[in-house]
Design an enzyme around this catalytic site. Structure first.
Site, PDB file in Angstrom:
ATOM      1  CG  HIS A  59       2.905  24.541  12.996  1.00 29.30           C
ATOM      2  ND1 HIS A  59       2.602  24.531  14.542  1.00 29.30           N
ATOM      3  CD2 HIS A  59       2.277  25.696  12.467  1.00 29.30           C
ATOM      4  CE1 HIS A  59       1.888  25.544  14.392  1.00 29.30           C
ATOM      5  NE2 HIS A  59       1.876  26.496  13.324  1.00 29.30           N
ATOM      6  CG  ASP A 114      13.803  30.023   6.909  1.00 25.70           C
ATOM      7  OD1 ASP A 114      12.639  29.153   6.340  1.00 25.70           O
ATOM      8  OD2 ASP A 114      14.915  29.080   7.007  1.00 25.70           O
ATOM      9  CG  HIS A 125       5.825  26.483   7.550  1.00 18.66           C
ATOM     10  ND1 HIS A 125       5.840  24.934   7.916  1.00 18.66           N
ATOM     11  CD2 HIS A 125       7.120  26.374   6.733  1.00 18.66           C
ATOM     12  CE1 HIS A 125       6.659  24.334   7.225  1.00 18.66           C
ATOM     13  NE2 HIS A 125       7.348  25.103   6.374  1.00 18.66           N
ATOM     14  CB  THR A 179      11.698  20.107   6.591  1.00 15.51           C
ATOM     15  OG1 THR A 179      11.492  21.379   6.888  1.00 15.51           O
ATOM     16  CG2 THR A 179      12.204  19.794   5.312  1.00 15.51           C
ATOM     17  CB  CYS A 200       3.670  24.694  18.715  1.00 15.25           C
ATOM     18  SG  CYS A 200       2.262  24.143  17.739  1.00 15.25           S
TER      19      CYS A 200
END
Ligand code: AMP
Ligand code: ZN
Length: 136
Positions: free
Chosen positions: A96, A29, A98, A93, A6
């Site tokens: 949220h 990433d 993804h 890990t 977020c």
């Protein structure tokens, strides 16, 4: 609530955002497994695909499609592995949701999604299907 993805989507933590719109964000990433390894998120916080409101699903997958096309045109990979780690057991890990877009290059030494786990069940698949259909 403090959430890494977020915070990235709200530009409160620096990242290499490659695409965003009102509903979604896509950024590189920080520990890329291949050139162009990108993470796509909804700007609506949800830990898993089960938790994400239905209205947020289409924007997420439209961005996934768009960014995969961007990566294809920019970096010319031979293909992609696209996937979600959901739950600690799978390696999630960041809590949220993804979607990883991992560009694949000829001879990169990586495996397919099938290489993630290989624990075939003893149960016949017709039995498994019957158990699952009860919850449709
Ligand atoms: P997962 O294991 O599926 O939860 O993936 C989380 C991913 O987020 C990992 O591939 C991390 O390298 C990546 N990651 C963690 N922190 C950051 C960050 N600040 N910016 C970009 N990617 C990150
Ligand atoms: Zn979040």
């Amino acid at each position: 609530m403090s959430c890494l993805f977020c915070s990235i989507a709200q530009h409160n933590i620096p990242s290499e955002i490659v695409y965003e719109d009102d509903a979604t964000s896509a950024f590189l990433d920080i520990q890329p497994r291949s050139l162009g390894h990108t993470v796509v998120v909804s700007k609506t916080h949800a830990e898993t695909i089960i938790d994400l409101p239905a209205a947020s699903l289409a924007p997420l997958f439209l961005t996934l499609q768009h960014v995969t096309g961007m990566l294809s045109r920019a970096l010319h990979p031979a293909g992609f592995t696209i996937g979600i780690n959901q739950g600690l057991v799978s390696g999630q890990t960041v809590p949220h949701l993804h979607v990883h877009i991992i560009p694949r290059f000829t001879g990169d030494g990586g495996g397919s999604i099938h290489s993630v786990v290989n624990q075939p069940p003893n149960e016949a698949i017709a039995m498994t299907a019957a158990r699952i259909r009860k919850y449709s």
